[in-house]
Write a protein that holds these residues in place. Structure first.
Motif, mmCIF file in Angstrom:
data_model
loop_
_atom_site.group_PDB
_atom_site.id
_atom_site.type_symbol
_atom_site.label_atom_id
_atom_site.label_comp_id
_atom_site.label_asym_id
_atom_site.label_seq_id
_atom_site.Cartn_x
_atom_site.Cartn_y
_atom_site.Cartn_z
ATOM 1 N N ILE A 1 -9.579 -49.781 -8.470
ATOM 2 C CA ILE A 1 -8.363 -48.995 -8.613
ATOM 3 C C ILE A 1 -8.636 -48.591 -9.973
ATOM 4 O O ILE A 1 -8.109 -49.254 -11.083
ATOM 5 N N VAL A 2 -7.933 -46.922 -10.392
ATOM 6 C CA VAL A 2 -7.883 -46.786 -11.847
ATOM 7 C C VAL A 2 -6.477 -46.306 -12.127
ATOM 8 O O VAL A 2 -5.771 -45.615 -10.994
ATOM 9 N N ILE A 3 -6.570 -46.447 -13.208
ATOM 10 C CA ILE A 3 -4.786 -45.928 -13.672
ATOM 11 C C ILE A 3 -5.450 -45.721 -14.805
ATOM 12 O O ILE A 3 -5.856 -45.895 -15.953
ATOM 13 N N CYS A 4 -5.129 -44.145 -14.975
ATOM 14 C CA CYS A 4 -5.606 -43.376 -16.270
ATOM 15 C C CYS A 4 -3.459 -42.848 -16.855
ATOM 16 O O CYS A 4 -2.966 -41.978 -16.432
ATOM 17 N N SER A 5 -2.658 -43.063 -17.871
ATOM 18 C CA SER A 5 -1.798 -42.502 -18.329
ATOM 19 C C SER A 5 -1.953 -42.543 -19.980
ATOM 20 O O SER A 5 -2.686 -43.497 -20.770
ATOM 21 N N ARG A 6 -0.939 -41.602 -19.961
ATOM 22 C CA ARG A 6 -0.763 -41.369 -21.362
ATOM 23 C C ARG A 6 -0.256 -43.180 -22.030
ATOM 24 O O ARG A 6 0.263 -42.295 -23.317
ATOM 25 N N ASP A 7 0.243 -43.552 -21.859
ATOM 26 C CA ASP A 7 1.652 -44.438 -22.794
ATOM 27 C C ASP A 7 0.607 -45.340 -22.713
ATOM 28 O O ASP A 7 0.676 -46.340 -23.446
ATOM 29 N N ILE A 8 -0.257 -46.407 -21.877
ATOM 30 C CA ILE A 8 -0.691 -47.130 -21.645
ATOM 31 C C ILE A 8 -2.096 -47.076 -21.511
ATOM 32 O O ILE A 8 -3.288 -47.952 -21.507
ATOM 33 N N GLY A 9 -3.319 -46.144 -21.100
ATOM 34 C CA GLY A 9 -4.276 -45.547 -22.062
ATOM 35 C C GLY A 9 -4.644 -46.043 -20.067
ATOM 36 O O GLY A 9 -4.180 -45.698 -19.137
ATOM 37 N N ASN A 10 -6.145 -46.012 -20.171
ATOM 38 C CA ASN A 10 -6.937 -46.222 -18.854
ATOM 39 C C ASN A 10 -7.375 -47.987 -18.481
ATOM 40 O O ASN A 10 -7.971 -48.332 -18.887
ATOM 41 N N PRO B 1 -18.110 -49.584 -17.999
ATOM 42 C CA PRO B 1 -18.664 -48.138 -18.255
ATOM 43 C C PRO B 1 -18.146 -46.661 -18.010
ATOM 44 O O PRO B 1 -17.417 -46.829 -16.880
ATOM 45 N N ASN B 2 -17.778 -45.892 -18.666
ATOM 46 C CA ASN B 2 -17.661 -44.030 -17.603
ATOM 47 C C ASN B 2 -15.801 -44.273 -17.662
ATOM 48 O O ASN B 2 -15.581 -43.844 -16.792
ATOM 49 N N LEU B 3 -15.474 -45.480 -17.730
ATOM 50 C CA LEU B 3 -13.630 -45.873 -17.789
ATOM 51 C C LEU B 3 -12.792 -44.116 -17.429
ATOM 52 O O LEU B 3 -11.896 -43.918 -17.237
ATOM 53 N N ASN B 4 -13.336 -44.248 -19.753
ATOM 54 C CA ASN B 4 -12.414 -42.584 -19.909
ATOM 55 C C ASN B 4 -12.977 -41.544 -18.929
ATOM 56 O O ASN B 4 -11.463 -40.809 -18.181
ATOM 57 N N ARG B 5 -14.145 -41.768 -19.278
ATOM 58 C CA ARG B 5 -14.117 -40.125 -17.772
ATOM 59 C C ARG B 5 -13.920 -39.526 -16.953
ATOM 60 O O ARG B 5 -13.050 -39.137 -16.070
ATOM 61 N N VAL B 6 -13.841 -40.834 -15.995
ATOM 62 C CA VAL B 6 -13.042 -41.031 -14.213
ATOM 63 C C VAL B 6 -11.634 -41.254 -14.549
ATOM 64 O O VAL B 6 -11.438 -40.707 -14.095
ATOM 65 N N GLY B 7 -10.657 -41.859 -15.502
ATOM 66 C CA GLY B 7 -9.325 -41.673 -15.530
ATOM 67 C C GLY B 7 -9.081 -40.691 -15.994
ATOM 68 O O GLY B 7 -7.889 -39.765 -15.204
ATOM 69 N N GLU B 8 -9.495 -39.401 -16.737
ATOM 70 C CA GLU B 8 -9.260 -38.392 -17.553
ATOM 71 C C GLU B 8 -9.928 -37.729 -15.725
ATOM 72 O O GLU B 8 -8.607 -36.643 -15.990
#
Length: 132
Positions: A89-98, A116-123
């Motif tokens: 599960i991936v959570i991308c949130s503008r207040d808590i991040g990825n 690896p690549n969590l930020n890319r997948v989150g975005e």
């Protein structure tokens, strides 16, 4: 001309923005073994978690496996989805991040410290949700 109902219009606008971000009810995992239910915490007893995203993982028979109360607020942009091709599960949130979570052998959701690549997948999941 003065607009006397300004506070009511503002309150209506803000509340409609909050409810426009209502999450999808259930998202099946890539393997089909799990179902992810995303809800908003409506319990006002804990003000820090009120209107924050709560995750429930269910099996194929929709029996509850585990629950995770996040700190991702519904007042900020957020998205939740499964990692493409994985039961993570991936959570991308503008207040808590990825953040990313997986089910361990005891069927408990566990945070993945570094992936690896969590930020890319989150975005990508955030863009998918808001750019439709």
């Amino acid at each position: 001309m003065k607009f006397k109902n300004y506070p009511w219009v503002t309150a209506l606008f803000i509340s409609s923005c909050i409810y426009m971000r209502k999450p999808p009810v259930i998202i099946a995992s890539p393997s089909g073994l799990y179902n992810l239910k995303i809800e908003l915490n409506e319990n006002a007893a804990d003000r820090a978690k009120f209107h924050c995203i709560r995750l429930e993982v269910h099996n194929q028979k929709f029996e509850l496996i585990d629950t995770l109360q996040t700190s991702a607020s519904n007042t900020m942009k957020w998205a939740v989805d499964w990692w493409p091709g994985k039961d993570t599960i991936v959570i991308c949130s503008r207040d808590i991040g990825n953040q990313a979570y997986y089910l361990n052998a005891k069927n408990k959701l566990v945070a993945i410290a570094a992936i690896p690549n969590l930020n890319r997948v989150g975005e990508a999941i955030l863009e998918k949700k808001y750019d439709q």
